[in-house]
Motif scaffolding. Structure first.
Motif, short mmCIF file in Angstrom:
data_model
loop_
_atom_site.label_atom_id
_atom_site.label_comp_id
_atom_site.label_asym_id
_atom_site.label_seq_id
_atom_site.Cartn_x
_atom_site.Cartn_y
_atom_site.Cartn_z
N GLY A 141 0.82 -1.21 0.00
CA GLY A 141 0.00 0.00 0.00
C GLY A 141 0.84 1.25 0.00
N LYS A 142 1.91 1.27 0.80
CA LYS A 142 2.78 2.45 0.84
C LYS A 142 3.42 2.70 -0.51
CE LYS A 142 3.96 2.26 5.77
NZ LYS A 142 5.05 2.08 6.76
N ARG A 143 3.79 1.64 -1.21
CA ARG A 143 4.44 1.80 -2.51
C ARG A 143 3.46 2.12 -3.63
NH1 ARG A 143 5.95 -2.31 -4.67
NH2 ARG A 143 5.48 -3.98 -3.20
N THR A 289 3.87 10.72 -4.23
CA THR A 289 3.13 10.13 -3.11
C THR A 289 3.79 8.88 -2.55
OG1 THR A 289 1.07 11.00 -4.04
CG2 THR A 289 0.89 9.30 -2.34
N GLY A 290 4.07 7.89 -3.41
CA GLY A 290 4.65 6.64 -2.94
C GLY A 290 5.99 6.82 -2.28
N GLY A 297 6.70 7.96 5.95
CA GLY A 297 5.54 7.40 6.63
C GLY A 297 4.23 8.03 6.18
N VAL A 298 3.15 7.44 6.63
CA VAL A 298 1.81 7.87 6.24
C VAL A 298 1.49 9.26 6.77
CG1 VAL A 298 -0.65 7.32 6.42
CG2 VAL A 298 1.02 5.48 6.11
N GLY A 299 2.05 9.60 7.95
CA GLY A 299 1.70 10.85 8.61
C GLY A 299 1.91 12.08 7.74
N PRO A 342 -4.81 8.68 -0.53
CA PRO A 342 -3.98 7.48 -0.38
C PRO A 342 -3.53 7.25 1.05
CG PRO A 342 -3.31 8.75 -2.31
CD PRO A 342 -4.28 9.60 -1.54
N GLY A 343 -3.14 8.33 1.75
CA GLY A 343 -2.71 8.18 3.13
C GLY A 343 -3.82 7.67 4.02
#
Length: 435
Positions: A141-143, A289-290, A297-299, A342-343
């Motif tokens: 998901g992060k990528r 984004t990725g 990190g997502v934050g 996305p986050g």
């Protein structure tokens, strides 16, 4: 080919899934964004001073839909939830197309469509992301979520262009029917994603097989949110997001209705704004984004846009003109699509399957529309009592700051849950600690 794949953070074997995810979002968003300018035009047609009633009607309709979706999610096989839901909405689109063809100027049809589309967009988009959070790991998901969101932005770019070009020759009825075709096509992309995961299963990626129903009752999502501090944090984040969006939405309706009086021209202006937003979002999603999520990190995805919006609200309060509004609105929406959305979806990758569908749907629909309705009445009250739009913009700046603080906490909590999750050691995933 290797360099191209590496540049997009795609690992071997993920190419077909990425293509299917991009297609799913592209088809869904192309259809929706063809209709979005139509919805905005119909909202203005009923009077800007009545928008809060449409927001309230949308919230009530969302409350009605929640147990129906919960019932479906509890009893249908997980892989069948999306096809059943999208098929139902496609039949609705054909009905609205017939109504608009028969009586294109009927105000009640316009209001019904406004409310229906406002429920449709949150539920269908939330469900598409539910499928992705179910089929991809936290690391994937992060990528990949930023890249997959580019499919949404690409659809959000082509949809307004198609709508702007076709609204005159096809009329609103024709656009609605064409959107139904795109929605049906998106079901095929989702089915391919499911088959891809079947061929390449993640070790213990889910606590329940997709071939079995989730079980539970239609209200499980709501009760799960009330019992989990993490889910409550996501819900509060969504309320603040909805409040910021609603404050700007009312300003959009006021400024555009005063600047452009022709309904066709209004639809074209709404479509042009959408096109610019999606173009900027695509560039950010594909190249930024990725990498941001993987390295920081997502934050960071959840904090950046709220802080920028706090500044934007102050600017709009000091210079409430059309040009400034367009800049602020474009930055807010492009940032939301490219970073915040996305986050926000990455937050759900650490949750069990039932929460990914039921709790997530409750937050994305009922909580979001509840925030819409509440902030809509607050904005209207401020306009009536003080007749000073600047006051609402300063309040919006404070809301944006709170939005950013909440996003920072969620990013830290997601990282902690990801480290604590037994799924990272090969055991089934479990939900966050409950009170």
């Amino acid at each position: 080919m290797v360099n191209w794949r590496r540049g997009l953070n795609i690992q071997p074997g993920e190419g077909p899934a990425v293509a299917a995810g991009l297609a799913l979002f592209y088809l869904l968003f192309t259809g929706y964004f063809m209709l979005r300018p139509v919805r905005e035009t119909m909202g203005v047609a009923g009077g800007v001073e009545n928008l809060q009633w449409l927001f309230t009607g949308t919230f009530i309709a969302t409350l009605v839909c929640l147990p129906l979706f919960g019932w479906l999610a509890s009893r249908a096989r997980r892989r069948q939830i999306l096809p059943c839901t999208y098929g139902f909405f496609a039949s609705n689109l054909l009905l609205f197309a017939a109504l608009f063809a028969r009586d294109p100027d009927n105000l009640w049809n316009a209001r019904a469509f406004y409310i229906w589309l406002s429920v449709f967009n949150l539920l269908t988009i939330s469900l598409a992301w539910s499928v992705l959070t179910d089929l991809f790991s936290t690391e994937q998901g992060k990528r990949l979520f930023g890249l997959l969101a580019a499919g949404a932005s690409l659809g959000g770019l082509s949809g307004p262009i198609l709508g702007t070009l076709l609204v005159a020759p096809l009329g609103h009825a024709g656009l609605v029917a064409l959107a139904g075709v795109f929605l049906i096509a998106s079901i095929t992309a989702a089915a391919y994603l499911q088959r891809w995961r079947d061929r390449q299963p993640l070790p213990a990626h889910s606590d329940q097989p997709a071939s079995k129903p989730l079980g539970g009752n239609p209200f499980t999502g709501a009760t799960a949110v009330m019992r989990s501090p993490y889910l409550l944090g996501i819900a509060f984040f969504v309320v603040l997001l909805a409040s910021v969006s609603t404050f700007l939405y009312f300003e959009q309706a006021r400024i555009i209705s005063e600047t452009f009086t022709d309904r066709t021209r209004q639809t074209q202006v709404f479509g042009l704004i959408d096109s610019v937003v999606q173009g900027l979002a695509i560039i950010t999603q594909v190249f930024i984004t990725g990498r941001l999520a993987k390295r920081m990190g997502v934050g960071v995805l959840l904090v950046a846009v709220p802080l920028v919006m706090a500044v934007g609200f102050v600017w709009l309060a000091l210079a409430p003109v059309f040009a400034v509004f367009v800049v602020v609105m474009v930055v807010r929406r492009a940032g939301e699509y490219a970073l915040v959305r996305p986050g926000r979806e990455m937050l759900f990758t650490v949750l069990p399957a039932e929460d990914k569908y039921k709790a997530k749907n409750f937050i994305d629909t009922v909580v979001y529309r509840g925030g819409d309705a509440l902030s809509g009445w607050v904005k209207r009250a401020l306009d009536v009592l003080g007749d000073h739009p600047q006051l609402a913009m300063f309040i919006g700046a404070l809301i944006a700051l709170a939005w950013g603080v909440t996003g920072g906490w969620l990013g830290r909590r997601q990282r902690q849950l990801d480290k604590e999750s037994p799924s990272s050691a090969g055991a089934p995933n479990t939900s966050p600690p409950l009170i």
